[in-house]
Design a protein around this motif. Structure first.
Motif, PDB file in Angstrom:
ATOM      1  N   ASP A 107       0.849  -1.194   0.000  1.00  0.00           N
ATOM      2  CA  ASP A 107       0.000   0.000   0.000  1.00  0.00           C
ATOM      3  C   ASP A 107       0.887   1.248   0.000  1.00  0.00           C
ATOM      4  OD1 ASP A 107      -2.990   0.988   0.787  1.00  0.00           O
ATOM      5  OD2 ASP A 107      -1.482   2.212   1.795  1.00  0.00           O
ATOM      6  N   PRO A 108       0.536   2.266  -0.780  1.00  0.00           N
ATOM      7  CA  PRO A 108       1.374   3.476  -0.865  1.00  0.00           C
ATOM      8  C   PRO A 108       1.663   4.120   0.487  1.00  0.00           C
ATOM      9  CG  PRO A 108      -0.265   3.487  -2.596  1.00  0.00           C
ATOM     10  CD  PRO A 108      -0.600   2.318  -1.729  1.00  0.00           C
ATOM     11  N   ALA A 109       0.683   4.157   1.370  1.00  0.00           N
ATOM     12  CA  ALA A 109       0.916   4.775   2.687  1.00  0.00           C
ATOM     13  C   ALA A 109       1.947   3.991   3.477  1.00  0.00           C
ATOM     14  CB  ALA A 109      -0.403   4.865   3.453  1.00  0.00           C
ATOM     15  N   VAL A 110       1.892   2.648   3.403  1.00  0.00           N
ATOM     16  CA  VAL A 110       2.852   1.822   4.116  1.00  0.00           C
ATOM     17  C   VAL A 110       4.228   1.960   3.486  1.00  0.00           C
ATOM     18  CG1 VAL A 110       3.382  -0.504   4.950  1.00  0.00           C
ATOM     19  CG2 VAL A 110       0.995   0.223   4.722  1.00  0.00           C
ATOM     20  N   ARG A 111       4.269   1.966   2.156  1.00  0.00           N
ATOM     21  CA  ARG A 111       5.554   2.113   1.456  1.00  0.00           C
ATOM     22  C   ARG A 111       6.218   3.449   1.816  1.00  0.00           C
ATOM     23  NH1 ARG A 111       6.660  -1.084  -2.909  1.00  0.00           N
ATOM     24  NH2 ARG A 111       7.751   0.630  -3.934  1.00  0.00           N
ATOM     25  N   LYS A 112       5.394   4.479   2.018  1.00  0.00           N
ATOM     26  CA  LYS A 112       5.946   5.779   2.398  1.00  0.00           C
ATOM     27  C   LYS A 112       6.593   5.718   3.781  1.00  0.00           C
ATOM     28  CE  LYS A 112       4.633  10.649   2.949  1.00  0.00           C
ATOM     29  NZ  LYS A 112       3.510  11.633   2.884  1.00  0.00           N
ATOM     30  N   VAL A 113       5.944   5.029   4.727  1.00  0.00           N
ATOM     31  CA  VAL A 113       6.508   4.883   6.073  1.00  0.00           C
ATOM     32  C   VAL A 113       7.799   4.083   6.009  1.00  0.00           C
ATOM     33  CG1 VAL A 113       6.132   3.844   8.331  1.00  0.00           C
ATOM     34  CG2 VAL A 113       4.294   5.134   7.235  1.00  0.00           C
ATOM     35  N   ILE A 114       7.818   3.007   5.218  1.00  0.00           N
ATOM     36  CA  ILE A 114       9.028   2.192   5.078  1.00  0.00           C
ATOM     37  C   ILE A 114      10.162   3.035   4.513  1.00  0.00           C
ATOM     38  CG2 ILE A 114      10.044   0.240   3.853  1.00  0.00           C
ATOM     39  CD1 ILE A 114       7.339  -1.169   4.045  1.00  0.00           C
ATOM     40  N   ALA A 115       9.852   3.872   3.508  1.00  0.00           N
ATOM     41  CA  ALA A 115      10.882   4.721   2.911  1.00  0.00           C
ATOM     42  C   ALA A 115      11.437   5.716   3.923  1.00  0.00           C
ATOM     43  CB  ALA A 115      10.305   5.464   1.705  1.00  0.00           C
ATOM     44  N   ARG A 116      10.567   6.283   4.739  1.00  0.00           N
ATOM     45  CA  ARG A 116      11.023   7.229   5.773  1.00  0.00           C
ATOM     46  C   ARG A 116      11.885   6.516   6.812  1.00  0.00           C
ATOM     47  NH1 ARG A 116       5.939  10.424   7.976  1.00  0.00           N
ATOM     48  NH2 ARG A 116       7.592  11.485   9.165  1.00  0.00           N
ATOM     49  N   ALA A 117      11.520   5.287   7.166  1.00  0.00           N
ATOM     50  CA  ALA A 117      12.329   4.510   8.104  1.00  0.00           C
ATOM     51  C   ALA A 117      13.714   4.220   7.513  1.00  0.00           C
ATOM     52  CB  ALA A 117      11.619   3.209   8.461  1.00  0.00           C
ATOM     53  N   GLY A 168      13.476   5.964  19.159  1.00  0.00           N
ATOM     54  CA  GLY A 168      12.433   6.964  19.382  1.00  0.00           C
ATOM     55  C   GLY A 168      11.906   7.556  18.089  1.00  0.00           C
ATOM     56  N   PRO A 169      12.776   8.111  17.229  1.00  0.00           N
ATOM     57  CA  PRO A 169      12.306   8.642  15.946  1.00  0.00           C
ATOM     58  C   PRO A 169      11.612   7.602  15.069  1.00  0.00           C
ATOM     59  CG  PRO A 169      14.500   9.465  16.430  1.00  0.00           C
ATOM     60  CD  PRO A 169      14.191   8.450  17.474  1.00  0.00           C
ATOM     61  N   LEU A 170      12.074   6.352  15.131  1.00  0.00           N
ATOM     62  CA  LEU A 170      11.417   5.312  14.338  1.00  0.00           C
ATOM     63  C   LEU A 170      10.014   5.033  14.871  1.00  0.00           C
ATOM     64  CD1 LEU A 170      14.427   2.867  13.847  1.00  0.00           C
ATOM     65  CD2 LEU A 170      13.223   4.106  12.036  1.00  0.00           C
ATOM     66  N   ALA A 171       9.880   4.964  16.188  1.00  0.00           N
ATOM     67  CA  ALA A 171       8.557   4.729  16.768  1.00  0.00           C
ATOM     68  C   ALA A 171       7.601   5.880  16.439  1.00  0.00           C
ATOM     69  CB  ALA A 171       8.666   4.543  18.269  1.00  0.00           C
ATOM     70  N   ALA A 172       8.150   7.085  16.279  1.00  0.00           N
ATOM     71  CA  ALA A 172       7.313   8.251  15.973  1.00  0.00           C
ATOM     72  C   ALA A 172       6.689   8.160  14.589  1.00  0.00           C
ATOM     73  CB  ALA A 172       8.147   9.528  16.091  1.00  0.00           C
ATOM     74  N   LEU A 173       7.171   7.259  13.750  1.00  0.00           N
ATOM     75  CA  LEU A 173       6.593   7.079  12.417  1.00  0.00           C
ATOM     76  C   LEU A 173       5.277   6.311  12.475  1.00  0.00           C
ATOM     77  CD1 LEU A 173       9.793   6.095  10.371  1.00  0.00           C
ATOM     78  CD2 LEU A 173       8.724   8.352  10.559  1.00  0.00           C
ATOM     79  N   SER A 174       4.951   5.728  13.620  1.00  0.00           N
ATOM     80  CA  SER A 174       3.726   4.939  13.759  1.00  0.00           C
ATOM     81  C   SER A 174       2.498   5.833  13.672  1.00  0.00           C
ATOM     82  CB  SER A 174       3.734   4.195  15.105  1.00  0.00           C
ATOM     83  OG  SER A 174       4.844   3.338  15.213  1.00  0.00           O
ATOM     84  N   GLY A 175       1.408   5.254  13.220  1.00  0.00           N
ATOM     85  CA  GLY A 175       0.140   5.985  13.131  1.00  0.00           C
ATOM     86  C   GLY A 175      -0.662   5.539  11.944  1.00  0.00           C
ATOM     87  N   GLY A 176      -1.974   5.746  12.008  1.00  0.00           N
ATOM     88  CA  GLY A 176      -2.837   5.404  10.891  1.00  0.00           C
ATOM     89  C   GLY A 176      -2.875   3.918  10.603  1.00  0.00           C
ATOM     90  N   ALA A 182      11.810  -0.636  16.382  1.00  0.00           N
ATOM     91  CA  ALA A 182      13.172  -1.139  16.200  1.00  0.00           C
ATOM     92  C   ALA A 182      13.366  -2.317  17.145  1.00  0.00           C
ATOM     93  CB  ALA A 182      14.183  -0.048  16.504  1.00  0.00           C
ATOM     94  N   THR A 183      14.031  -3.356  16.649  1.00  0.00           N
ATOM     95  CA  THR A 183      14.309  -4.515  17.484  1.00  0.00           C
ATOM     96  C   THR A 183      15.674  -5.077  17.101  1.00  0.00           C
ATOM     97  OG1 THR A 183      13.355  -6.566  18.355  1.00  0.00           O
ATOM     98  CG2 THR A 183      13.165  -6.204  15.983  1.00  0.00           C
ATOM     99  N   GLY A 184      16.020  -6.217  17.682  1.00  0.00           N
ATOM    100  CA  GLY A 184      17.342  -6.791  17.499  1.00  0.00           C
ATOM    101  C   GLY A 184      18.153  -6.687  18.781  1.00  0.00           C
ATOM    102  N   ALA A 185      19.311  -7.341  18.801  1.00  0.00           N
ATOM    103  CA  ALA A 185      20.116  -7.416  20.016  1.00  0.00           C
ATOM    104  C   ALA A 185      20.530  -6.042  20.517  1.00  0.00           C
ATOM    105  CB  ALA A 185      21.351  -8.288  19.766  1.00  0.00           C
ATOM    106  N   SER A 186      20.918  -5.138  19.616  1.00  0.00           N
ATOM    107  CA  SER A 186      21.371  -3.814  20.047  1.00  0.00           C
ATOM    108  C   SER A 186      20.232  -3.030  20.685  1.00  0.00           C
ATOM    109  CB  SER A 186      21.942  -3.037  18.859  1.00  0.00           C
ATOM    110  OG  SER A 186      23.107  -3.667  18.356  1.00  0.00           O
ATOM    111  N   VAL A 187      19.025  -3.143  20.117  1.00  0.00           N
ATOM    112  CA  VAL A 187      17.876  -2.445  20.681  1.00  0.00           C
ATOM    113  C   VAL A 187      17.484  -3.090  22.004  1.00  0.00           C
ATOM    114  CG1 VAL A 187      15.549  -1.615  20.237  1.00  0.00           C
ATOM    115  CG2 VAL A 187      17.128  -1.922  18.348  1.00  0.00           C
TER     116      VAL A 187
END
Length: 724
Positions: A107-117, A168-176, A182-187
């Protein structure tokens, strides 16, 4: 008129005896007198040390690292380095950005969030190659979850800091209807350090009022109660700054500061109690000058404190045998704090006591008694133990053995994702990955294999029990000769069955293959800890025994003190099994049992518990040896030790128990384990071992306790704790 003869005159024809000069101070007495007579220089020196090193202390939270939980030299660490160097940083420390939507990721809206991430992580210089979601690999079968891989471009500790900045900035992309985590060993380590830091701060806020009340009650005056805080602040400021400087040479775990803070407070209270009580006793009656009182204090209590500090350092040094940066830096941090607190006790505190003199009892509580040669209550308790040793000693031994018995069924493993709060980024992303890709996906195995054998390695992995899926081999672009095969387990990374799968792969894969991944790093660390624990315990026991033998020159007493410390340690781990493995009291403490004790607890907690236990052992036995040197009477040695050191042990233990148990009231599971295990250990050791069992053993062994063979007396220096 003739004057009356003096009452001190010698009989006719006899020479009057020469007046006895005060005993010459020993090395520690001379150090105390020097500090007292050069108080200004001592104060200036400590102000310079604390101010100079303390200037770096505010940087401690940002400078200290969160990783280092690995087994150096293991296959998994080698795989991580290969992945970082030759596969765009797609190592266990890479960041995984999980995007989940209520509609397909196309979906374009999801692809936009992925691109921003992708743009966010690509802009961070610590991130290497960024891999967008790949259908069939990092896009879920239902098409609603995608993973962006942000490769590790630097060392694991720096990647934890990158996670701090990016989650924090990645979580701020959530919505709609779209969530980004973010996950993984470092997170995971970033989230754990945050939760742990918050818990530590909350526990310290809770513990300080209790600590201050106990200190005032123990010392009986506001002025005297402030002296442990002086030592603690000096030790903490200097050790915190030293840890920051040490990070320029080697990564230092943030836990090093947490443990250093606890030990600085605990030992600062212990040592100040011991010296101040002795200084008051030396001044009792007002017949002895301040300098003489300082000299006596340092030759007796000061010598015992030095021995106690050496015992603590020796116990913790054994942790250096574990080839893990986190363990070594934690032990090093505590040792730094001990060194600074010990140095302050032996130099700064005598100078302060000399300046205070009788004012050490200023602002005394109405019912408090200044000075005194000992505690009447503990003297009476010593007499009671002497009269009925089998009754009290048998009861204490029975309780300790009953509590220690569950150790036989103790299980250990590395902590699971459940130690994090449910709203933590790493746990939310982990759960989303499991829901979309399967339970074993967060623990995907990485197999580094020579390219010529890559196809064979993939085939072996595909037919290995416990492997759910195998991705096609990926060859390194830099002609290094390495290929990477990723195998998805069929079980959660914390499932014990994963260990068997890894063991089978390592046995069956082509020669030169290495198996790694974040979950395997945990397994390798657990294996090393299991292997090294007996060695660490043996070294701690041996060095502790030798150090006490060196000071007391009595083999039986040294053996009894060491064995008693081992008994209280076993009882503490028995309590740990009942609480954390079996889950008794889990609801009250607010946690869910993992069915095991965290794998790092036995080796590290053993060293810490034994260090504290031997601290009390030294105080009690040094006081007993002092009385035995003066009287040669075993009863006077035992009852005198109880009168002079019982109150110190009781008060210091009360503070430690209050501090440690506050960690059980907040935060993630590992700090709860630390609080319960250490708090139970101190409580049991003080209440049942130092104040009951060890005095009873001195009663039952009598003169044999202090016997020393002639050859040993010739070999060892003559260390005495009496003064004059």
């Amino acid at each position: 008129m003739t004057s009356a003869p003096s009452q001190h005159a010698a009989p006719s024809g006899e020479r009057a005896p020469a007046p006895q000069p005060p005993p010459a101070p020993g090395p520690f007495g001379r150090l105390g007198v020097w500090s007292a007579t050069h108080a200004r220089a001592v104060f200036v020196l400590w102000i310079a040390v604390v101010a100079g090193l303390g200037a770096f202390a505010p940087k401690v939270d940002s400078a200290l690292s969160g990783a280092g939980w690995q087994a150096n030299g293991s296959q998994s660490v080698a795989v991580r380095q290969i992945a970082q160097d030759h596969f765009g940083g797609n190592a266990s420390t890479a960041l995984q950005v999980v995007v989940h939507a209520d509609r397909p990721v196309a979906d374009p809206a999801v692809r936009k969030v992925i691109a921003r991430a992708e743009s966010l992580v690509r802009a961070d210089p610590r991130v290497a190659q960024v891999l967008p979601p790949q259908p069939g690999a990092t896009v879920s079968p239902d098409g609603r979850t995608a993973i962006v891989l942000a490769g590790a471009g630097t060392d694991p500790n720096t990647m934890v800091r990158a996670a701090d900045d990016l989650k924090g900035p990645l979580a701020a992309l959530s919505g709609g209807g779209i969530t980004v985590h973010a996950t993984g060993a470092s997170v995971l380590w970033s989230d754990f350090n945050t939760a742990n830091h918050d818990a530590m701060m909350h526990s310290e806020i809770l513990s300080w009022p209790v600590t201050l009340v106990i200190l005032v009650l123990a010392f009986g005056s506001l002025v005297a109660a402030g002296l442990p805080l002086l030592l603690t602040m000096a030790g903490l400021g200097a050790s915190a700054g030293s840890l920051v400087l040490l990070t320029h040479l080697t990564p230092v775990s943030i836990w090093a500061m947490n443990f250093a803070m606890m030990f600085a407070l605990a030992l600062g209270i212990d040592y100040a109690l011991f010296l101040v009580m002795r200084f008051r006793a030396a001044r009792a009656g007002g017949t002895r000058g301040t300098l003489a009182a300082v000299a006596e204090t340092m030759d007796t209590a000061g010598k015992a404190v030095a021995l106690s500090g050496a015992t603590v350092l020796v116990s913790l040094s054994a942790v250096m045998l574990v080839p893990s940066p986190a363990f070594r830096s934690m032990a090093g941090g505590i040792m730094l704090a001990v060194v600074f607190v010990l140095a302050a006790t032996l130099t700064l505190l005598p100078a302060v006591l000399a300046k205070l003199g009788p004012r050490v009892d200023a602002a005394a509580l109405p019912w408090a008694k200044a000075g005194g040669a000992g505690s009447p209550r503990f003297a009476a308790w010593g007499e009671q133990l002497w009269r009925r040793p089998l009754l009290y000693g048998g009861a204490a031994l029975a309780v300790l053995l009953v509590l220690a018995a569950p150790v036989l069924g103790l299980r250990t493993a590395m902590p699971s994702i459940a130690v994090l709060p449910k709203d933590a980024s790493a746990r939310a992303g982990y759960t989303a990955v499991q829901d979309a890709f399967g339970p074993g996906t967060p623990g995907t195995l990485q197999i580094a294999v020579p390219s010529a054998a890559a196809a064979r390695a993939a085939e072996v992995a595909r037919h290995t029990h416990g492997v759910a899926a195998v991705l096609p081999p990926q060859q390194a672009d830099d002609r290094s000769g390495w290929s990477m095969v990723q195998a998805v387990p069929s079980v959660d990374p914390s499932d014990p069955a994963l260990s068997g799968t890894v063991h089978t792969l390592r046995a069956d894969l082509p020669p030169g293959s290495l198996v790694g991944g974040a979950s395997v790093e945990n397994l390798d660390l657990q294996r090393v800890l299991t292997q090294k624990t007996p060695l660490v315990i043996g070294v701690v026991l041996a060095l502790g025994f030798l150090l006490v033998l060196f000071a007391l020159q009595a083999p039986l007493v040294a053996a009894l003190g060491t064995a008693a410390s081992l008994l209280s340690t076993g009882a503490a781990f028995g309590v740990a099994r009942l609480v954390f493995q079996d889950g008794h009291g889990a609801g009250l403490l607010g946690f869910t049992s993992q069915g095991f004790l965290d794998g790092w607890a036995p080796v590290f907690f053993f060293a810490m518990i034994f260090a504290i236990a031997m601290d009390y052992t030294v105080f009690l036995l040094a006081a007993a040896k002092e009385h035995h040197e003066r009287t040669g009477d075993p009863k006077a040695a035992m009852t005198g030790a109880m009168a002079h050191s019982g109150r110190v042990v009781f008060a210091a233990a009360a503070v430690m128990v209050a501090v440690f148990f506050t960690f059980a009231l907040s935060g993630p599971l590992p700090p709860k384990e630390m609080g319960i295990v250490l708090g139970a250990a101190v409580l049991l050791d003080a209440a049942l071992v130092r104040l009951v069992l060890l005095p009873v053993l001195l009663r039952l062994t009598g003169r044999a306790a202090w016997w020393s063979p002639a050859w040993l007396r010739r070999v060892l220096p003559d260390v005495r704790f009496s003064h004059g």
